[in-house]
Write a protein that holds these residues in place. Structure first.
Motif, short mmCIF file in Angstrom:
data_model
loop_
_atom_site.label_atom_id
_atom_site.label_comp_id
_atom_site.label_asym_id
_atom_site.label_seq_id
_atom_site.Cartn_x
_atom_site.Cartn_y
_atom_site.Cartn_z
N GLN A 360 0.83 -1.20 0.00
CA GLN A 360 0.00 0.00 0.00
C GLN A 360 0.87 1.26 0.00
OE1 GLN A 360 -2.82 0.17 3.30
NE2 GLN A 360 -4.48 0.35 1.82
N ALA A 361 1.98 1.21 0.77
CA ALA A 361 2.88 2.37 0.84
C ALA A 361 3.55 2.62 -0.51
CB ALA A 361 3.93 2.14 1.92
N TYR A 362 4.03 1.56 -1.16
CA TYR A 362 4.66 1.73 -2.46
C TYR A 362 3.67 2.27 -3.49
CZ TYR A 362 9.25 -0.31 -1.50
OH TYR A 362 10.52 -0.54 -1.04
N HIS A 363 2.43 1.82 -3.38
CA HIS A 363 1.41 2.34 -4.30
C HIS A 363 1.22 3.84 -4.10
CE1 HIS A 363 -2.21 2.83 -6.63
NE2 HIS A 363 -2.83 3.29 -5.57
N SER A 364 1.23 4.29 -2.84
CA SER A 364 1.05 5.72 -2.57
C SER A 364 2.20 6.55 -3.14
CB SER A 364 0.93 5.96 -1.06
OG SER A 364 2.19 5.77 -0.41
N LEU A 365 3.37 5.91 -3.32
CA LEU A 365 4.52 6.60 -3.89
C LEU A 365 4.57 6.50 -5.42
CD1 LEU A 365 7.27 5.49 -1.33
CD2 LEU A 365 6.18 7.73 -1.48
N GLY A 366 3.63 5.73 -5.98
CA GLY A 366 3.58 5.60 -7.43
C GLY A 366 4.33 4.41 -7.99
N PHE A 367 4.87 3.53 -7.14
CA PHE A 367 5.59 2.34 -7.60
C PHE A 367 4.60 1.18 -7.73
CE2 PHE A 367 8.85 4.85 -5.32
CZ PHE A 367 9.77 5.01 -6.36
N VAL A 368 3.89 1.14 -8.83
CA VAL A 368 2.78 0.20 -9.01
C VAL A 368 3.27 -1.24 -9.05
CG1 VAL A 368 0.87 -0.46 -10.51
CG2 VAL A 368 1.45 1.95 -10.24
N ASN A 369 4.37 -1.51 -9.75
CA ASN A 369 4.88 -2.88 -9.86
C ASN A 369 5.33 -3.42 -8.51
OD1 ASN A 369 4.39 -2.96 -12.61
ND2 ASN A 369 6.44 -2.25 -13.16
N HIS A 406 -8.82 -1.69 -0.68
CA HIS A 406 -8.46 -0.27 -0.67
C HIS A 406 -7.50 0.01 -1.83
CE1 HIS A 406 -7.43 3.41 2.06
NE2 HIS A 406 -7.69 3.75 0.83
N TYR A 407 -6.58 -0.91 -2.08
CA TYR A 407 -5.65 -0.80 -3.21
C TYR A 407 -6.41 -0.84 -4.54
CZ TYR A 407 -2.04 -2.49 -6.51
OH TYR A 407 -1.21 -2.66 -7.57
N HIS A 408 -7.40 -1.71 -4.64
CA HIS A 408 -8.23 -1.77 -5.84
C HIS A 408 -8.96 -0.44 -6.08
CE1 HIS A 408 -8.72 -6.44 -6.22
NE2 HIS A 408 -7.50 -6.01 -6.50
N VAL A 409 -9.48 0.14 -4.99
CA VAL A 409 -10.19 1.41 -5.11
C VAL A 409 -9.24 2.49 -5.62
CG1 VAL A 409 -11.33 3.26 -3.80
CG2 VAL A 409 -11.89 0.86 -3.32
N ASP A 410 -8.03 2.54 -5.04
CA ASP A 410 -7.06 3.58 -5.43
C ASP A 410 -6.60 3.42 -6.88
OD1 ASP A 410 -7.22 4.72 -2.97
OD2 ASP A 410 -5.37 3.85 -2.19
N THR A 411 -6.60 2.18 -7.36
CA THR A 411 -6.16 1.94 -8.75
C THR A 411 -7.33 1.90 -9.73
OG1 THR A 411 -6.16 -0.45 -8.30
CG2 THR A 411 -4.05 0.72 -8.07
N GLY A 412 -8.54 2.18 -9.23
CA GLY A 412 -9.70 2.22 -10.10
C GLY A 412 -10.18 0.86 -10.56
N ARG A 413 -9.85 -0.20 -9.80
CA ARG A 413 -10.22 -1.56 -10.22
C ARG A 413 -11.28 -2.19 -9.32
NH1 ARG A 413 -4.81 -4.85 -10.71
NH2 ARG A 413 -4.31 -3.66 -8.84
N ALA A 414 -11.89 -1.42 -8.43
CA ALA A 414 -12.90 -1.98 -7.53
C ALA A 414 -14.15 -2.36 -8.32
CB ALA A 414 -13.25 -0.97 -6.46
N ASP A 415 -14.76 -3.49 -7.94
CA ASP A 415 -15.96 -3.95 -8.64
C ASP A 415 -17.04 -4.32 -7.63
OD1 ASP A 415 -15.17 -6.40 -7.58
OD2 ASP A 415 -14.23 -7.06 -9.45
N ALA A 416 -18.10 -4.92 -8.13
CA ALA A 416 -19.24 -5.26 -7.27
C ALA A 416 -18.86 -6.26 -6.19
CB ALA A 416 -20.38 -5.82 -8.13
N SER A 417 -17.98 -7.22 -6.51
CA SER A 417 -17.58 -8.21 -5.51
C SER A 417 -16.80 -7.55 -4.37
CB SER A 417 -16.72 -9.31 -6.15
OG SER A 417 -15.50 -8.78 -6.65
N ASP A 418 -16.00 -6.51 -4.69
CA ASP A 418 -15.29 -5.78 -3.65
C ASP A 418 -16.27 -5.07 -2.73
OD1 ASP A 418 -12.72 -6.49 -4.45
OD2 ASP A 418 -12.57 -4.82 -5.86
N ALA A 419 -17.33 -4.53 -3.31
CA ALA A 419 -18.35 -3.86 -2.49
C ALA A 419 -19.01 -4.85 -1.55
CB ALA A 419 -19.39 -3.21 -3.40
#
Length: 519
Positions: A360-369, A406-419
């Protein structure tokens, strides 16, 4: 006379036990108390005899009976007597009795006698050789700290006893430093400056003790001493900010206390140095278990170390020091690799949550991989089937799901199953335990669910979940902090532009109750 009294006491205890088992507590209690009195008198007679049931066990049943009658003070006094008359006291700490003692104190709450532990100590110390006293007092301190609201005056009394009467020689330097750190935690309010001086004293002692004790213990305690030095320095800085902000609305003060941040980073350096001295288990056999046990011995209290590191992670995140936040979680994972088997619940829980936090921390810094890689590591640590899991591992799985979504939400990949998953996590019945930590977990889940709803254009449920999250957080905080936060918001509403000083003050005061929970 002693034999006769012992026999009568045994019969009374037997009848009292039958009545207790029949839930006839009012009738059982007089018999049980009389049995204890006769047993005690028989032991003090010129010709004492052993009773069939140990006197400690008899008093313990009196404790249970008084507890059933809601006589909390009487229950505390009964379990005190059970401890005093425990035959194991000379050789072991009666941990089960101390647990009952802890529960009795918790039941009393504000009605607890002013100095319960020292009074108990005075009663049983004459029967103990000097070398047992410090062990007993530390055990009592641990029980005291396990309370939901540990009484500060009692902790001070026990820590002072150890500093003044037990840990006052060069051979006990590390133990003395450890107690100075405990004392610093107690003195943080109202004097952060006094607590800072105690931490510095502990550090000075530990520097001189490097060759006088187990090297790992010294490094471990140096880490804790610098960690709490950093916390107290931050608190002292925060108090100055609070005073200046409230009195003058000044906006020119430094946002972060650099000396406090520096102390926290020095703390991490000592734990990384300790890691270098640990062996790396290379297989799953008996040899690896032996290596892990040896590694564990390098920490005086592994749980205390992990608890301090978790706190440092929270503080680092609060201060936007993402580099330190990542390093703390990497440190926790490496420690767990060194001391726990990879298939143990402890390892899977700590490593799973640690890897997810790093992702989660790396994602906040923009290191997606990198973020994706650490989330995969986290997932590999945790079981896919949560049926029949221990409470610790089940909680870790829920936390991983929360961070992953939360990571899915931040990357725009959240779906109905996540909800759907978030909706389940938001349900209080899904939580093991009902502490403050669980309340904040549900609040976090509701905020994530709110974000999912907002991304789907469902504004009404998004607002509802956000309001619920705020209500949960507010309910978990002390009233004085809420009053100040509301006042700060009102002040900011009349101030042009952002107020970093106000944000720093109010945010730290929100975090402070969780700092106070760490012992």
């Amino acid at each position: 006379a002693g034999v006769k009294e012992g026999l009568v006491a045994a019969r009374l205890y037997a009848f009292g036990t039958l009545l207790y088992q029949s839930e006839r507590y009012d009738q059982a209690l007089p018999l049980l108390e009389r049995a204890c009195t006769l047993s005690e008198r028989g032991q003090q007679s010129p010709h004492p005899s052993d009773t069939p049931v140990p006197l400690s066990t008899q008093y313990l049943l009196v404790y249970f009976c008084k507890h059933k009658q809601q006589d909390d003070l009487g229950a505390l006094q009964a379990v005190e007597n059970a401890i005093i008359h425990s035959k194991d006291l000379l050789t072991t700490i009666p941990s089960s009795l101390f647990e009952h003692y802890s529960y009795a104190l918790g039941r009393l709450g504000e009605k607890t006698p002013a100095t319960p532990f020292p009074s108990l100590l005075d009663k049983i110390q004459p029967a103990l050789p000097p070398e047992r006293k410090s062990t007993l007092v530390e055990a009592l301190l641990k029980v005291c700290q396990s309370q939901k609201a540990p009484p500060v005056h009692t902790q001070r009394s026990l820590v002072s006893h150890l500093l003044d009467n037990a840990y006052n020689t060069d051979a006990q330097a590390v133990a003395r430093a450890r107690m100075l750190i405990e004392q610093s935690k107690l003195e943080r309010q109202p004097s952060a400056e006094g607590a800072t001086q105690l931490c510095r004293q502990a550090i000075d002692i530990l520097k001189l003790a490097k060759g006088a004790s187990t090297p790992g213990h010294v490094l471990d305690e140096l880490g804790k001493a610098h960690a709490w030095l950093g916390i107290t320095l931050i608190e002292a800085h925060q108090m100055g900010l609070a005073a200046s902000y409230r009195d003058t609305q000044a906006k020119s003060l430094t946002r972060q206390p650099e000396d406090g941040v520096r102390a926290l980073r020095i703390a991490l350096s000592f734990w990384f140095k300790l890691l270098e001295s640990l062996q790396v288990p290379t297989n799953l056999g008996v040899g690896a278990d032996s290596v892990r046990n040896d590694n564990k011995q390098m920490f005086f209290s592994l749980e205390s170390t992990l608890q301090t590191l978790r706190l440092l992670a929270d503080i680092s995140a609060f201060m936007d020091d993402i580099g330190s936040y990542i390093n703390v979680h990497k440190l926790i994972v490496r420690i767990m690799i060194a001391v726990s088997a990879p298939n143990s619940d402890a390892f899977r829980s700590e490593a799973g949550q640690g890897y997810a936090a790093i992702g989660q921390a790396y994602h906040s810094l923009g290191f997606v991989n990198k973020a994706s890689m650490f989330f995969k590591k986290a997932k590999s640590c945790l079981p896919s089937d949560e049926t029949g899991l221990s409470t610790v591992l089940s909680r870790a799985c829920r936390r991983f799901r929360l961070m992953h979504i939360h990571y899915h939400v931040d990357t725009g990949r959240a779906d109905a199953s996540d909800a759907e998953t978030m909706e389940a996590l938001c349900h209080p019945d899904q939580q093991a335990g009902k502490g403050q930590d669980d309340t904040l977990f549900v609040a976090h889940a509701k905020l994530v669910l709110s974000s999912i709803y907002a991304s789907q254009g469902l504004l009404a449920p998004a607002m509802r979940e956000s309001r619920d999250a705020v209500d949960l957080i507010s309910a978990s905080l002390p009233a004085d902090i809420l009053d100040y936060t509301r006042a700060a918001k009102r002040d900011d509403a009349h101030t042009v532009g952002d107020s970093p000083t106000s944000s720093w003050v109010s945010n730290w005061e929100l975090l402070q109750p969780f700092v106070d929970c760490v012992q």
